[in-house]
Design an enzyme around this catalytic site. Structure first.
Site, PDB file in Angstrom:
ATOM      1  N   PHE A 138      -7.403  10.517 -10.451  1.00 32.67           N
ATOM      2  CA  PHE A 138      -6.141   9.820 -10.260  1.00 32.67           C
ATOM      3  C   PHE A 138      -5.017  10.836 -10.113  1.00 32.67           C
ATOM      4  O   PHE A 138      -4.828  11.698 -10.972  1.00 32.67           O
ATOM      5  CB  PHE A 138      -5.850   8.907 -11.450  1.00 32.67           C
ATOM      6  CG  PHE A 138      -6.734   7.694 -11.523  1.00 32.67           C
ATOM      7  CD1 PHE A 138      -6.321   6.482 -10.990  1.00 32.67           C
ATOM      8  CD2 PHE A 138      -7.983   7.758 -12.116  1.00 32.67           C
ATOM      9  CE1 PHE A 138      -7.132   5.362 -11.054  1.00 32.67           C
ATOM     10  CE2 PHE A 138      -8.801   6.649 -12.188  1.00 32.67           C
ATOM     11  CZ  PHE A 138      -8.383   5.445 -11.656  1.00 32.67           C
ATOM     12  N   CYS A 139      -4.283  10.747  -9.026  1.00 31.25           N
ATOM     13  CA  CYS A 139      -3.098  11.559  -8.767  1.00 31.25           C
ATOM     14  C   CYS A 139      -3.395  13.047  -8.968  1.00 31.25           C
ATOM     15  O   CYS A 139      -4.250  13.601  -8.291  1.00 31.25           O
ATOM     16  CB  CYS A 139      -1.941  11.078  -9.637  1.00 31.25           C
ATOM     17  SG  CYS A 139      -0.337  11.652  -9.062  1.00 31.25           S
ATOM     18  N   SER A 140      -2.743  13.706  -9.931  1.00 34.31           N
ATOM     19  CA  SER A 140      -2.978  15.133 -10.096  1.00 34.31           C
ATOM     20  C   SER A 140      -4.402  15.418 -10.540  1.00 34.31           C
ATOM     21  O   SER A 140      -4.948  16.488 -10.250  1.00 34.31           O
ATOM     22  CB  SER A 140      -1.993  15.720 -11.105  1.00 34.31           C
ATOM     23  OG  SER A 140      -2.138  15.095 -12.373  1.00 34.31           O
ATOM     24  N   GLY A 144      -6.885  14.001  -9.270  1.00 36.18           N
ATOM     25  CA  GLY A 144      -7.618  14.055  -8.010  1.00 36.18           C
ATOM     26  C   GLY A 144      -7.519  15.414  -7.341  1.00 36.18           C
ATOM     27  O   GLY A 144      -8.460  15.844  -6.660  1.00 36.18           O
ATOM     28  N   ALA A 163      -7.525   8.398  -6.058  1.00 36.88           N
ATOM     29  CA  ALA A 163      -6.517   7.347  -6.120  1.00 36.88           C
ATOM     30  C   ALA A 163      -5.128   7.962  -6.128  1.00 36.88           C
ATOM     31  O   ALA A 163      -4.836   8.832  -6.955  1.00 36.88           O
ATOM     32  CB  ALA A 163      -6.722   6.490  -7.366  1.00 36.88           C
TER      33      ALA A 163
END
Length: 589
Positions: A324-326, A328, A353
């Site tokens: 998720f976000c960072s 990822g 994501a």
């Protein structure tokens, strides 16, 4: 939660239309708007280390570019200025047709249009803001200078709105009458409390609105591994059979992991477990100055350690991964490391994501990261050993000042009301620090856009080449995401070497994640192919009603092996249970 993303007010100097598909109509509440901006790219936080005034004043170089553009196009000022003078004349005599948008909640009270003493300043403010935005449109600056000017102008314009003035705001005046003036005292106390402690913006939620482990992060599970960097939570199966390949979730390194495990019914983890997945969650430690040297390699090794533990506990040779976000970003680099060391076969599938891996023209945030800002920001975090999470929260608030600052200014200070309880906002206020080394590494990767060039950066000593990552991937984004533009997220499908399924939600940054089934407004778009041009993809995409969660669990289930009996106990003899979820690191302050 609605799936409509918050947008700047109509008098904001950022009148850029979103794609038509983004407009689900109906407007958004401040709580929903805030939920769209509570997390995002770590790389935006160049600005966090530099102090709040930097957000109000563009760099000297940008101001110089604006001045030169105005000299080249003097008609931009004279033309817009003349229009404004004429409009102000019409406003003064009550003949102006300037009106706020029906979606602008600041001026929703009928007194703004019915009372001439309030209507005149409201119309003058809107007219002046539109004139300022028009000038920026006319001078046609380069994208980076344009974003910087608009960002600063948005902050100034929203700050000067008459709705922020106590003796002009009808809600404040009514509160004085209704409470006998007690709202003034209560509001003053709230103001002093907020100003004296970071992030020095109006509180979006009361500190005791929720309790982690009781209201939030309550999906049953246990800690099965604890290292200096993270705890690993294994969730208890909710079905008689489970998929043999476990899923390891890599949450953001900003804030606590439980954005993935909010209130029951709104928990991503709860949904995955109910779909028969064996889920393992990384819970990052909240670092301090002792951990200043933890960089991308330390966090990448943590992902590998979590993979190893999940495989040993479940007996599976492979794992699936979701970032998720960072988180990822770290995951993508780890996958490239596994490919470089001939171990990518351990990964069954991967998901990203709201993750940006290509920062070319990634919006306002990318525009703010000039070399001088980078040098100053990294030096400040180096001296302290970390970047304070409260400063990160302040930056995110000022990225959307009308929704995330001034709305609460009116509610908390002018009306003297407590902010409403909202689980995402509580999570947002539960800030964490970022180590100096990770802050530096993220900024260097982002500013240099190094993940787009094979070998431009490394992970654990191996060059990162995302094209070698040929596992199947599932990539999600929000069409109204102002922190991670969906087009930037889409480019992940072109950087990776495997087959990608791209899913575009109608939501913004956080609402595209916390988007449970049952939301009647929820929808997402999918297409059979992922061409290079995101607009081509959008033109061919079909809209599906509902949340993307079931679509993802179905996709993941096809890649998660056969169904096997659910384990009766968590952990293993080698990795025994260390304590119940949500663990101990989540409580670190």
């Amino acid at each position: 939660m609605t799936t409509t993303a918050a947008r700047p007010s109509p008098d904001s100097p950022r009148p850029r239309p979103a794609p038509a598909a983004a407009d689900a109509g109906g407007g958004t509440s401040a709580e929903e708007a805030a939920s769209e901006a509570v997390t995002g790219l770590d790389m935006v936080l160049v600005d966090a280390a530099r102090g709040p005034l930097r957000r109000m004043v563009p760099p000297v170089r940008t101001l110089g570019a604006l001045g030169a553009a105005l000299v080249r196009k003097p008609d931009a000022v004279t033309g817009r200025g003349g229009e404004l003078v004429r409009e102000l004349g019409r406003i003064a005599v009550g003949r102006s047709e300037v009106a706020p948008s029906p979606k602008d909640r600041r001026f929703a009270d009928p007194a703004w249009t019915g009372n001439p003493f309030l209507r005149i300043p409201m119309q003058a403010h809107i007219a002046a803001a539109r004139a300022a935005a028009g000038i920026v449109d006319d001078v046609d600056l380069g994208w980076q200078d344009d974003e910087r000017i608009r960002f600063a102008l948005t902050n100034v314009v929203d700050a000067l709105a008459p709705s922020n003035v106590p003796f002009l705001n009808p809600l404040a005046l009514k509160a004085v009458i209704d409470t006998g003036g007690r709202n003034v005292v209560t509001g003053a106390r709230r103001f002093v409390s907020d100003v004296l402690s970071p992030p020095r913006v109006p509180s979006m939620v009361e500190p005791d609105a929720f309790t982690v482990g009781e209201d939030l992060a309550v999906t049953p599970g246990a800690v099965v591994l604890r290292t200096e960097v993270f705890e690993l939570i294994q969730y208890r199966p909710a079905t008689e059979t489970v998929r043999s390949v476990p899923l390891v979730v890599v949450p953001p390194t900003i804030n606590k992991y439980y954005v993935t495990d909010l209130a029951p019914g709104r928990s991503i983890v709860e949904n995955y477990v109910a779909a028969g997945q064996q889920v393992f969650m990384i819970s990052w430690r909240n670092p301090d100055e002792r951990h200043a040297d933890w960089g991308l390699d330390a966090y990448g090794q943590a992902v590998l350690d979590a993979m190893d533990a999940a495989a040993r506990i479940t007996g599976s040779e492979r794992v699936s991964l979701q970032g998720f976000c960072s988180g990822g970003i770290i995951l993508a680099m780890v996958l490239a490391h596994l490919a470089a060391t001939d171990r990518l076969g351990r990964v069954a599938a991967a998901s990203f994501a709201v993750t940006v891996l290509d920062w070319a023209k990634a919006g306002t945030v990318g525009a703010l990261m000039d070399p001088e800002a980078v040098k100053e920001a990294t030096e400040k975090s180096r001296k302290k050993g970390y970047l304070d999470g409260a400063m990160l929260a302040e930056v995110f608030a000022w990225l959307r000042p009308n929704d995330l600052v001034w709305n609460y200014w009116v509610n908390n200070y002018l009306q003297g009301n407590p902010p409403p309880a909202f689980d995402i906002l509580y999570w947002n206020a539960d800030t964490t620090r970022m180590t100096a080394a990770l802050h530096r590494d993220f900024i260097e990767v982002a500013v240099g856009n190094r993940l787009t060039t094979p070998g431009a950066t490394t992970m654990l000593g191996t060059p990162v080449d995302l094209s070698t990552v040929d596992v199947d991937t599932y990539v999600t984004a929000g069409i109204a995401d102002h922190l991670c533009p969906w087009q930037s997220c889409y480019r992940t499908t072109q950087l990776l070497g495997g087959d990608s399924r791209f899913v575009l939600s109608t939501s913004g940054h956080i609402a595209s994640l916390v988007n449970p089934p049952g939301n009647r407004k929820a929808s997402f778009r999918v297409a059979p192919e992922t061409p290079a041009d995101p607009e081509r993809w959008l033109a061919s995409a079909q809209e599906e009603k509902g949340s993307w969660w079931p679509d993802f669990t179905a996709w993941l289930g096809e890649r998660s092996g056969e169904e096997v009996p659910a384990p009766q106990e968590l952990g293993s003899a080698e990795l025994p249970v260390l304590g119940d979820a949500p663990g101990t690191y989540v409580f670190d302050k």
